[in-house]
Motif scaffolding. Structure first.
Motif, PDB file in Angstrom:
ATOM      1  N   SER A   1       0.834  -1.196   0.000  1.00 40.59           N
ATOM      2  CA  SER A   1       0.000   0.000   0.000  1.00 40.59           C
ATOM      3  C   SER A   1       0.874   1.254   0.000  1.00 40.59           C
ATOM      4  CB  SER A   1      -0.916   0.000   1.234  1.00 40.59           C
ATOM      5  OG  SER A   1      -1.673   1.187   1.308  1.00 40.59           O
TER       6      SER A   1
ATOM      7  N   GLU B   1      -5.376  -3.193  -7.876  1.00 41.94           N
ATOM      8  CA  GLU B   1      -5.012  -4.563  -7.537  1.00 41.94           C
ATOM      9  C   GLU B   1      -5.804  -5.013  -6.311  1.00 41.94           C
ATOM     10  OE1 GLU B   1      -0.885  -7.171  -7.160  1.00 41.94           O
ATOM     11  OE2 GLU B   1      -0.841  -4.991  -6.983  1.00 41.94           O
TER      12      GLU B   1
ATOM     13  N   SER C   1      -4.363   1.170  -6.809  1.00 44.07           N
ATOM     14  CA  SER C   1      -3.678   0.666  -7.995  1.00 44.07           C
ATOM     15  C   SER C   1      -4.580  -0.214  -8.849  1.00 44.07           C
ATOM     16  CB  SER C   1      -2.437  -0.140  -7.581  1.00 44.07           C
ATOM     17  OG  SER C   1      -2.833  -1.315  -6.888  1.00 44.07           O
TER      18      SER C   1
ATOM     19  N   ASN D   1     -12.928   1.361  -4.856  1.00 41.06           N
ATOM     20  CA  ASN D   1     -11.645   1.964  -4.510  1.00 41.06           C
ATOM     21  C   ASN D   1     -11.821   2.992  -3.403  1.00 41.06           C
ATOM     22  OD1 ASN D   1     -10.399   0.426  -6.454  1.00 41.06           O
ATOM     23  ND2 ASN D   1     -10.493   1.995  -8.018  1.00 41.06           N
TER      24      ASN D   1
END
Length: 298
Positions: free
Chosen positions: A69, A125, A123, A116
């Motif tokens: 992170s 991911e 990102s 998000n």
């Protein structure tokens, strides 16, 4: 909410985040040292570090993927059935349940849903299906704690509804009754600067059952800024529970067993992003708590 184990389990949903609570006593090792004491005898220091590493082995589970992170956190993708919850004696050998049906009017495909909402996921991911994201706990997290033995748990203090509880200043809005089956709140997210690592700032939804004595049960969710717990001043999504007024049960996030997470895109304890700015954009999170009847064969 019921305090009897394994009969009625409340469920918290945060942006389609579903988790189950099992209320039971979590054993705590009896160790007499305090994390704030810097004058350790070498042997006592060794005992302290062994205690910390043993706890880390229980909290940090093997992962199939790790995501870095921007705030320095490591997010481990842990197989759902290996998460800390299943160390609990009543859950050993079990697997996460299917997603429960949401209350009427709470549509999971609502346009307000946003994935998000945490720094680690910016990102794009995420952890794969069948796993959950867990913020990795470190030795430094333990060493910041005022009490290593009670790491991840609240300091026991009298609970009051006014704003004069042992220097703990707060404002509370509440309703009372026994015919409620859930609660919902939208909470504005800020990043207040606290003075030192022993102070914190919090905004939460709090569901209470029992009296304000030792039979107090709570389910809590919201955001908090806590340098002592996390080592920084980011507002972080958190959960907490207790079934005995913070005496021997419960903890923050996934730092003890008894709390099952299902969602693989939200990490409990991870920093929230974006946050609100004065006279600029505003950002909030929606919290939904409701009661689900679960039948368990013992």
């Amino acid at each position: 909410m019921a305090s009897s184990c394994c009969r009625i389990s409340p469920v918290i949903s945060v942006f389609v985040l579903f988790m189950f609570f099992i209320f039971s006593v979590c054993p705590v090792e009896s160790v007499s040292f305090n994390g704030s004491d810097q004058n350790f005898h070498p042997r006592k220091e060794s005992v302290k570090m062994k205690f910390i590493r043993d706890r880390l082995m229980k909290i940090n589970k093997p992962s199939i993927k790790t995501i870095q992170s921007p705030d320095g956190d490591l997010i481990d993708c842990v197989l759902s059935h290996l998460q800390p919850a299943f160390d609990h004696p009543l859950l050993k050998g079990q697997k996460p349940m299917e997603l429960p049906e949401r209350p009427k009017g709470e549509n999971t495909t609502s346009s307000v849903f946003k994935e998000n909402v945490q720094l680690w996921s910016l990102s794009g991911e995420f952890c794969p299906e069948g796993t959950i994201p867990i913020r990795r706990t470190t030795e430094q997290d333990f060493l910041r704690a005022s009490s290593i033995r009670r790491f991840g748990r609240k300091i026991r203090r009298p609970i009051r509804r006014d704003s004069s509880s042992n220097g703990h200043e707060h404002a509370v809005g509440y309703v009372s009754g026994n015919q409620y089956y859930g609660a919902k709140a939208s909470i504005n997210v800020w990043a207040p600067r606290v003075a030192n690592q022993y102070e914190f700032s919090i905004s939460q939804l709090w569901v209470i059952a029992g009296s304000f004595g030792n039979d107090l049960n709570t389910i809590e969710a919201g955001w908090q800024v806590s340098p002592q717990l996390y080592g920084d001043n980011y507002p972080r999504f958190f959960t907490y529970w207790t079934s005995d007024a913070y005496q021997a049960t419960g903890c923050y996030n996934l730092l003890c067993s008894g709390f099952v997470q299902i969602n693989h895109r939200i990490a409990i304890g991870a920093a929230i992003s974006p946050i609100s700015s004065y006279n600029r954009g505003q950002f909030d999170i929606s919290l939904l708590v409701w009661k689900v009847i679960i039948l368990v064969l013992l």
